[in-house]
Scaffold this motif. Structure first.
Motif, PDB file in Angstrom:
ATOM      1  N   MET A  11       0.836  -1.141   0.140  1.00 31.33           N
ATOM      2  CA  MET A  11      -0.007   0.067   0.065  1.00 31.33           C
ATOM      3  C   MET A  11       0.987   1.068   0.149  1.00 31.33           C
ATOM      4  N   TYR A  12       2.011   1.103   0.970  1.00 25.08           N
ATOM      5  CA  TYR A  12       2.691   2.231   0.888  1.00 25.08           C
ATOM      6  C   TYR A  12       3.800   2.483  -0.312  1.00 25.08           C
ATOM      7  N   LEU A  13       4.198   1.556  -0.786  1.00 21.87           N
ATOM      8  CA  LEU A  13       5.207   1.804  -2.000  1.00 21.87           C
ATOM      9  C   LEU A  13       4.180   2.351  -3.244  1.00 21.87           C
ATOM     10  N   ARG A  14       3.065   1.640  -3.349  1.00 14.94           N
ATOM     11  CA  ARG A  14       2.125   2.348  -4.568  1.00 14.94           C
ATOM     12  C   ARG A  14       1.886   3.539  -4.269  1.00 14.94           C
ATOM     13  N   ALA A  15       1.714   4.029  -3.330  1.00 15.44           N
ATOM     14  CA  ALA A  15       1.231   5.364  -3.081  1.00 15.44           C
ATOM     15  C   ALA A  15       2.623   6.365  -3.189  1.00 15.44           C
ATOM     16  N   ILE A  16       3.644   5.828  -2.744  1.00 16.44           N
ATOM     17  CA  ILE A  16       4.858   6.539  -2.997  1.00 16.44           C
ATOM     18  C   ILE A  16       5.167   6.707  -4.644  1.00 16.44           C
ATOM     19  N   LYS A  17       5.029   5.394  -5.227  1.00 11.93           N
ATOM     20  CA  LYS A  17       5.342   5.327  -6.606  1.00 11.93           C
ATOM     21  C   LYS A  17       4.548   6.509  -7.256  1.00 11.93           C
ATOM     22  N   LYS A  18       3.178   6.449  -6.896  1.00 10.64           N
ATOM     23  CA  LYS A  18       2.125   7.519  -7.692  1.00 10.64           C
ATOM     24  C   LYS A  18       2.471   8.756  -7.431  1.00 10.64           C
ATOM     25  N   SER A  19       2.977   9.251  -6.063  1.00  8.14           N
ATOM     26  CA  SER A  19       3.430  10.585  -5.773  1.00  8.14           C
ATOM     27  C   SER A  19       4.335  10.837  -6.620  1.00  8.14           C
ATOM     28  N   LEU A  20       5.562  10.014  -6.963  1.00  5.52           N
ATOM     29  CA  LEU A  20       6.785  10.419  -7.981  1.00  5.52           C
ATOM     30  C   LEU A  20       6.283  10.423  -9.264  1.00  5.52           C
ATOM     31  N   GLU A  21       5.324   9.946  -9.514  1.00  6.24           N
ATOM     32  CA  GLU A  21       4.919   9.979 -11.153  1.00  6.24           C
ATOM     33  C   GLU A  21       4.173  11.250 -11.066  1.00  6.24           C
ATOM     34  N   LEU A  22       3.612  11.678 -10.082  1.00  3.31           N
ATOM     35  CA  LEU A  22       2.954  13.160 -10.135  1.00  3.31           C
ATOM     36  C   LEU A  22       3.705  14.406  -9.941  1.00  3.31           C
TER      37      LEU A  22
END
Length: 453
Positions: free
Chosen positions: A1-12
């Motif tokens: 959960m945490y990693l997918r959120a971080i990944k999404k933040s980096l993309e945005l």
């Protein structure tokens, strides 16, 4: 959960948006300073808008009408200022979306909010389900209200008064009593829940009384270092304040249960989960509302008003959510266009089931009272998703209180370490907002209302 959120933040992430985010935070705070300064004079006495709203429950219709018109007039006084502020916010938010490579802010926010478990189409479908399955139930309730009050038409100031002809319910006399009674209520559900609220009281973690100049609204704020919750609200000694307290109390229990999770991000749940905690507590706690009411008649009345509010939440959430879809996919609109769009959407969902003749301006301006539009854009559909979930939790609780409470608390203790559907499954319910599910749960609430008489 945490990693997918971080990944999404980096993309945005876009460097050029950092300054815009700062400007947005400063601008968004203006809403509370404008609305926090709103007060009205009724019978030569000054009231906050929260306090003045109690007059809408008065059995004297002329008192209700005067209070409603006075409150609306006060809101209209700041209408233009709030429209200018909102135009600024829309322009900045649209720029954020364009910078991040999106066509509009709606599509950007669905990503930014980490909505991995549902999409835009699901929101539109959910709105249709509410329109078809919930609005007719509420229309029926409104017709009963009209007959009970002996009116030829329901006006906006007729929607809060009790149809029993009795004055508004007063479940407590002051903020301290509200806190103490709520501790007793939670302890009756389970002693450990009462203990948690007692810890908050002992540490001064409540600010519940309404007062001049205080920011509007109510919320639970988790304190990161201690792991304790803080509850802020504007109590005016009404039934709504009782439900606000048990709602925020549900958030507080969630804060306590997640305090020892390894990462702070595990404690920051998406609203679909956070609001499940609070809205379920509103319903679970009802069996112990006798601590607030001395007689059975008042208790039954309180439960009926609460269940009617539960159903009323769904169309209003759909209105605000659909309105936001329109706002951000039409970023070049002006204030007049916005008002027209709001009226069309609100009318589709029953427009509060009142006759708005001669009050077109007030009708078109109702959206301005919703602080989420100004401060936390796109955070609202979560309330409807969680409200459905809460009804399902309560349905389980009615059938097997011990098991349902155990499942509910186990789901909260997960924080955000599992996907939403798994958290809902742990709570013993479905992450589902199909028309069939909406119908099933709306009918359950309707049946429970009918049992109360």
């Amino acid at each position: 959960m945490y990693l997918r959120a971080i990944k999404k933040s980096l993309e945005l992430y876009r460097e050029e948006n950092i300054e815009l985010f700062t400007q947005l935070q400063v601008a968004q705070q203006k809403y509370q300073s404008i609305t926090g300064a709103m007060s009205v004079k009724i019978n030569e006495q000054e009231y906050t808008l929260e306090q003045a709203a109690n007059f809408l429950k008065d059995t004297d219709r002329s008192v209700r009408q005067n209070a409603w018109e006075t409150i609306q007039q006060r809101r209209l006084a700041d209408k233009d200022e709030l429209n200018v502020l909102f135009d600024e916010l829309i322009a900045m938010r649209h720029k954020v979306a364009l910078n991040a490579g999106f066509e509009n802010y709606r599509d950007y926010m669905f990503q930014a909010l980490g909505r991995f478990d549902y999409d835009v189409k699901d929101c539109y479908d959910f709105a249709v389900a509410i329109e078809k399955e919930v609005v007719p139930v509420l229309k029926e309730q409104a017709e009963k209200r009209q007959v009970a009050l002996g009116l030829t038409a329901l006006r906006p100031w007729d929607m809060e008064v009790s149809t029993t002809g009795k004055p508004m319910l007063k479940p407590f006399n002051n903020g301290q009593e509200l806190i103490d009674k709520s501790i007793s209520c939670f302890a009756a559900i389970n002693p450990s829940l009462g203990e948690k609220l007692s810890i908050m009281k002992a540490n001064g973690l409540f600010d519940v009384e309404s007062r001049m100049g205080k920011a509007p609204g109510g919320y639970n704020y988790p304190l990161a270092e201690t792991g304790a919750p803080f509850i802020f609200m504007n109590s005016a000694n009404s039934l709504r304040d009782l439900t606000t307290m048990v709602h925020e109390g549900g958030h507080a229990i969630h804060t306590f249960l997640t305090a020892n999770l390894e990462l702070n991000d595990f404690k920051h749940c998406p609203s679909e989960v956070a609001e499940l905690a609070s809205m379920s507590m509103e319903l679970i706690s009802m069996d112990n509302w006798d601590v607030y009411f001395d007689n059975e008649e008042d208790l039954v009345r309180a439960k009926k008003e609460q269940l009617a509010d539960v159903l009323k939440t769904l169309p209003w959430v759909a209105v605000i959510d659909q309105f936001q879809h329109w706002i951000y996919t039409n970023p070049n609109h002006n204030a007049a266009d916005r008002e027209t769009a709001f009226k069309q959407i609100y009318t589709l969902f029953g427009a509060g089931f009142a006759d708005w003749t001669d009050f077109e301006q007030q009708f078109g301006n109702l959206w301005q009272k919703q602080l989420h539009l100004f401060e936390v854009p796109f955070y609202y559909i979560e309330y409807a998703i969680a409200q459905l979930g809460a009804i399902a939790v309560w349905k389980n609780y009615k059938e097997n209180p011990e098991k349902a409470l155990e499942q509910y608390l186990a789901a909260l203790a997960l924080g955000y370490t599992k996907p939403m559907n798994e958290i809902y499954e742990t709570a013993g319910i479905k992450f589902d907002f199909s028309a069939d599910y909406v119908r099933q749960l709306a009918n359950f609430v309707k049946d429970e209302l009918n049992k109360l008489g």
